[in-house]
Design an enzyme around this catalytic site. Structure first.
Site, PDB file in Angstrom:
ATOM      1  CD  GLU A  96      -2.498   4.566  23.664  1.00  0.00           C
ATOM      2  OE1 GLU A  96      -3.707   4.645  23.416  1.00  0.00           O
ATOM      3  OE2 GLU A  96      -1.697   5.506  23.482  1.00  0.00           O
ATOM      4  CG  ASN A 144      -2.040   7.172  16.933  1.00  0.00           C
ATOM      5  OD1 ASN A 144      -3.088   6.647  16.545  1.00  0.00           O
ATOM      6  ND2 ASN A 144      -2.001   7.991  17.975  1.00  0.00           N
ATOM      7  CD  GLU A 145      -5.605  10.254  17.532  1.00  0.00           C
ATOM      8  OE1 GLU A 145      -5.282  11.057  18.419  1.00  0.00           O
ATOM      9  OE2 GLU A 145      -6.700   9.646  17.537  1.00  0.00           O
ATOM     10  CD  GLU A 168      -6.722   5.473  18.557  1.00  0.00           C
ATOM     11  OE1 GLU A 168      -7.312   6.365  19.215  1.00  0.00           O
ATOM     12  OE2 GLU A 168      -5.493   5.421  18.421  1.00  0.00           O
TER      13      GLU A 168
HETATM   14  O1  AHR Z   1      -7.449   5.636  22.684  1.00  0.00           O
HETATM   15  C1  AHR Z   1      -6.979   6.731  23.413  1.00  0.00           C
HETATM   16  C2  AHR Z   1      -6.273   7.761  22.559  1.00  0.00           C
HETATM   17  O2  AHR Z   1      -7.188   8.335  21.674  1.00  0.00           O
HETATM   18  C3  AHR Z   1      -5.186   7.245  21.660  1.00  0.00           C
HETATM   19  O3  AHR Z   1      -3.969   7.114  22.311  1.00  0.00           O
HETATM   20  C4  AHR Z   1      -5.098   8.319  20.622  1.00  0.00           C
HETATM   21  O4  AHR Z   1      -4.663   7.829  19.388  1.00  0.00           O
HETATM   22  C5  AHR Z   1      -6.506   8.873  20.561  1.00  0.00           C
HETATM   23  O5  AHR Z   1      -6.541  10.242  20.628  1.00  0.00           O
END
Ligand code: AHR
Length: 494
Positions: free
Chosen positions: A26, A173-174, A296
């Site tokens: 990331e 994502n999330e 993740e």
């Molecule tokens: O991996 C760190 C963060 O954790 C990511 O950006 C997010 O998707 C998660 O909360």
């Protein structure tokens, strides 16, 4: 007391998808910038801007798939800012991670180059939280369209004549959190909308991954599966192993004994999560067409003292290594549903493989587990059961030993074994059926340490590294093994 395991080489339980050994990078802290990308003019030796030492180390892991650009960053990333001449690329603030300037020097072309060099498949996560359907559709067109089109022409102008292969695409994502704080009902509708325009051009078939739940948010999975399962190929799940609380997670080194135990307990919770989310998925998808994508996972600890807290830079010890091995055992066990997993993150962030400091680089204990366990990638899982003793700590207990086994194409059997007890060794009798161990060639490797927070530093970079393992002998029915405390062993039997 001796503990017993039974393995049956003839009982095949399904292929362990190699993508279970996937990674995640990331735009966060020093993962991409410094950790991977140093730029072509850097004094650090590099290939077109990507540091050579990191490439060389990562190549040894046979990384199958790499997720990028986030994480939370993905839902504020506008891909058009990251293509074209680098000096003209937009500078922005990385609001999620440390408020630092992001110069967009690492964009789509650089990521695809990284995948090409590592010989892995790209998994790109698109922006639903703050992006548009058109922006997402055009990104896919830019990357994969062959022929005459505005985005394909622009790609060619930027130096990439042929389209890339893009096998995996995440739609947000999330989205229950940093990706838009949505309710599952709302995200589910948005998912259906956005994914419609994630097109398969010129034979490039995209496996579409919907943003899934955090930890035990079973309602998220229920709603997504009920409303949108037929539009997705995979549904993600995120779960981090955090020994303490969100605001005080626990130190990466110098932690007290009970945090070793708690960490193991929390890592093992992954098994409960997969089972429960899997049961919900089974209700809507009994044939298990939709993959569970654990994109993740890993330990999330306090940042190293003196570092930017928004950079999530943490040391990595033998404890992290055991956590990694336990996760692989759990993923293998559920290889009928778990089709991909991506540890967070590859370099300098959270449970990293590699730490860098300027031109220096060190491989962590977690790196060594990925290297030792790569033998399981794409192998056939074989049946194993274990009757483990308890690992007890202050009135609580966990199974002391965890084991996984697979058979590869040439018939070699690999057995991964962890002794999670930080104080006691374990004697294990393995009854191996379907293989004459007395005639076999057996080799072993071990990763272990004598202190619970043993780690590799820039000064002492090989303190925790794999050694030859010889503490086994042919027993009455198979192999007898002695595992030291806090150890991970891989046996190869042919
Ligand atoms: O991996 C760190 C963060 O954790 C990511 O950006 C997010 O998707 C998660 O909360």
């Amino acid at each position: 007391m001796k503990q017993q395991a039974i393995l049956n080489v003839d009982i095949e339980q399904g292929i362990i998808n190699k993508n279970i050994y996937g990674h995640f990078t990331e735009h966060l802290g020093r993962c991409i910038y410094e950790g991977i990308w140093v730029g072509e003019d850097s004094p650090i030796p590099n290939t077109k801007g990507i540091r050579n030492d990191v490439i060389e180390a990562l190549k040894k892991l046979n990384i199958p798939v790499l997720r990028w650009p986030g994480g939370c960053f993905a839902d504020e990333y506008h891909w058009k800012d990251g293509v074209g001449p680098r000096e003209k690329r937009k500078r922005m603030v990385n609001t999620h991670w440390g408020g630092v300037i992001e110069n967009n020097h690492f964009g789509t072309h650089e990521f695809m180059l990284l995948c090409e060099i590592l010989e892995c498949e790209p998994y790109i996560c698109g922006n639903v939280g703050s992006g548009t359907v058109q922006e997402m559709a055009e990104w896919v067109e830019y990357m994969t369209f062959d022929g005459e089109s505005p985005m394909a022409n622009w790609r060619k102008e930027n130096g990439q004549e042929k389209p890339w292969k893009l096998p995996y695409f995440g739609v947000g994502n999330e989205n229950w959190g940093c990706g838009g704080n949505m309710r599952p009902e709302y995200y589910s509708d948005l998912y259906r909308n956005y994914q419609t325009y994630v097109r398969n051009y010129n034979g490039n078939k995209i496996y579409k991954i919907a943003g899934g739940a955090s930890g035990d948010d079973y309602n998220w999975t229920e709603v997504l599966m009920r409303e949108s399962a037929h539009h997705m190929d995979g549904l993600s799940l995120h779960h981090y192993t955090i020994p303490g609380e969100w605001n005080e997670k626990g130190a990466a080194t110098g932690f007290p004994e009970h945090e070793w135990f708690v960490t193991m307990k929390k890592a093992l919770f992954m098994e409960t999560l997969i089972r429960n989310h899997g049961t919900i998925m089974d209700k809507y998808d009994p044939k298990k067409r939709v993959g569970m994508i654990i994109d993740e996972w890993g330990t999330w600890l306090d940042p190293e003292p003196g570092t930017n807290p928004g950079f999530l830079y943490q040391q990595n010890s033998i404890r992290d290594a055991v956590v990694a091995a336990l996760h692989f055992h759990i993923f293998h066990e559920h290889c009928d549903r778990v089709q991909m997993a991506n540890i967070a993150q590859t370099v300098n962030v959270l449970q990293a493989m590699i730490l860098t400091e300027g031109a220096n680089m060190v491989m962590t204990p977690t790196y060594h587990i990925f290297e030792m366990y790569k033998v399981h990638q794409g192998a056939q899982k074989i049946a194993s059961v274990i009757n483990s003793n308890n690992y007890e700590f202050k009135g609580e207990s966990l199974p002391q030993i965890s084991l996984t086994a697979s058979k590869n194409e040439d018939g070699t059997v690999h057995v991964g074994i962890c002794n999670i007890d930080h104080n006691n060794e374990a004697e294990l009798k393995m009854d191996i059926r379907g293989l004459a161990v007395e005639n076999a060639k057996i080799e072993g490797r071990i990763l272990t340490a004598t202190t619970i927070d043993a780690h590799n530093s820039f000064e002492e970079s090989h303190k925790v590294s794999p050694k030859e393992f010889t503490e086994f002998c042919i027993g009455e029915k198979g192999l007898d093994v002695i595992l030291p405390p806090m150890s991970v062993v891989v046996l190869s039997i042919i």
